[in-house]
Motif scaffolding. Sequence first.
Motif, mmCIF file in Angstrom:
data_model
loop_
_atom_site.group_PDB
_atom_site.id
_atom_site.type_symbol
_atom_site.label_atom_id
_atom_site.label_comp_id
_atom_site.label_asym_id
_atom_site.label_seq_id
_atom_site.Cartn_x
_atom_site.Cartn_y
_atom_site.Cartn_z
ATOM 1 N N GLY A 39 0.717 -1.500 -0.066
ATOM 2 C CA GLY A 39 -0.042 0.094 0.148
ATOM 3 C C GLY A 39 0.653 1.511 0.402
ATOM 4 N N HIS A 40 2.087 1.010 -0.291
ATOM 5 C CA HIS A 40 2.990 2.314 -0.846
ATOM 6 C C HIS A 40 2.332 2.925 -1.944
ATOM 7 C CE1 HIS A 40 6.577 0.814 1.714
ATOM 8 N NE2 HIS A 40 5.300 0.746 2.403
ATOM 9 N N GLY A 41 2.854 4.517 -1.620
ATOM 10 C CA GLY A 41 2.779 5.190 -2.859
ATOM 11 C C GLY A 41 3.565 5.418 -4.046
ATOM 12 N N ALA A 44 10.723 5.117 -6.870
ATOM 13 C CA ALA A 44 11.049 4.472 -7.626
ATOM 14 C C ALA A 44 11.303 3.634 -7.666
ATOM 15 C CB ALA A 44 12.631 5.335 -8.163
ATOM 16 N N ARG A 45 11.377 2.604 -6.326
ATOM 17 C CA ARG A 45 11.086 1.086 -7.090
ATOM 18 C C ARG A 45 9.668 0.983 -7.937
ATOM 19 N NH1 ARG A 45 13.354 -3.531 -4.441
ATOM 20 N NH2 ARG A 45 11.669 -5.031 -3.370
ATOM 21 N N HIS A 46 9.006 1.469 -7.122
ATOM 22 C CA HIS A 46 7.267 1.398 -8.340
ATOM 23 C C HIS A 46 7.018 2.812 -8.233
ATOM 24 C CE1 HIS A 46 7.297 -2.450 -5.924
ATOM 25 N NE2 HIS A 46 7.276 -2.411 -4.543
ATOM 26 N N THR A 51 -0.462 -2.099 -4.210
ATOM 27 C CA THR A 51 -1.645 -2.302 -4.056
ATOM 28 C C THR A 51 -1.572 -2.738 -2.134
ATOM 29 O OG1 THR A 51 -2.006 -4.520 -4.567
ATOM 30 C CG2 THR A 51 -2.145 -3.080 -5.894
ATOM 31 N N GLN A 52 -2.339 -3.170 -1.322
ATOM 32 C CA GLN A 52 -2.439 -3.214 -0.699
ATOM 33 C C GLN A 52 -2.019 -4.906 -0.144
ATOM 34 O OE1 GLN A 52 -3.148 -1.184 2.638
ATOM 35 N NE2 GLN A 52 -3.714 0.176 0.869
ATOM 36 N N PHE A 58 1.403 -0.083 -11.528
ATOM 37 C CA PHE A 58 1.629 0.299 -13.256
ATOM 38 C C PHE A 58 1.589 -0.993 -13.849
ATOM 39 C CE2 PHE A 58 4.849 0.155 -16.205
ATOM 40 C CZ PHE A 58 3.796 1.751 -17.268
ATOM 41 N N ALA A 59 2.358 -2.061 -13.348
ATOM 42 C CA ALA A 59 2.458 -3.496 -14.132
ATOM 43 C C ALA A 59 0.990 -4.107 -14.174
ATOM 44 C CB ALA A 59 3.420 -4.068 -13.362
#
Length: 264
Positions: A39-41, A44-46, A51-52, A58-59
């Motif tokens: 559940g992070h915003g 650079a990694r995502h 999601t929770q 993105f994927a």
Amino acid sequence: MSRRGVAGLALLAVVFVLAFAGPLAAPWRWDETDFASFGHGPSARHWLGTTQSGRDVFALMLRGAQKSLVIGLLAALLSTGVAAAVGTAAGFAGGVLDRVLMCGADLLLVLPSFLVVAVLAPGMGWPLLAPVLAAFLWMLTAKVVRAMTLSVREREYVLAARFTGAGAPRVLVRHVLPQVASPLAVDASLTAGAAIVAEGGLSFLGFGVRPPDVSLGTMIAEGRGAAATWPFVSATGLLVLIVLAVNLVGDGVRDVLDPRRDGR
């Protein structure tokens, strides 16, 4: 083509490239779970957050776009094909065949199509969703095509072709179908948009694409508890863009095929 049509075509092309080529550049697969990020915003990694359940938004968004595009376009092609076949056959043949086909169309029109699809969907995989949606999207177009065929079949060149011994299939393909191509082309684009929205609604309610697979509808359902979550915002925004692009392409096709319109 008008500027609206060109804009819609360009936007649709961008979405296609993003949906089918984007996963090659994405750092995460849609079915991967990052157990260090729930559940992070965006980061650079995502790029669009997670999601929770720890999956990359993105994927997932690209995977959902693939489903929406494939189901929508396939349903539009099938629906338009059925409408063309039924409408021209009913209008050209007349008589008993006309009454039977139009009664069948009227019967399907009064059925609660969304409920019927919802009942059938749990027993089938998502590839069968497009034909089932198409089965409830062709009737009004078929009636329009029938009305146009009734007019075309009485024109001199059609009567001349029939008097020279040309068979019904040859007359339909060479003389009737070209005259009804304009509404069919416009209808195909509008039907694609309707099918994409219908698929999203069914998946949102759990009747279309179902976990562990994903569609834009399932992403919206997962993020519906908080409308500001990234899965909800990303999936809703992309769904709106896809439907907008398809409708703009439909406007462009209509402008090209109808010379009476001043396409700007």
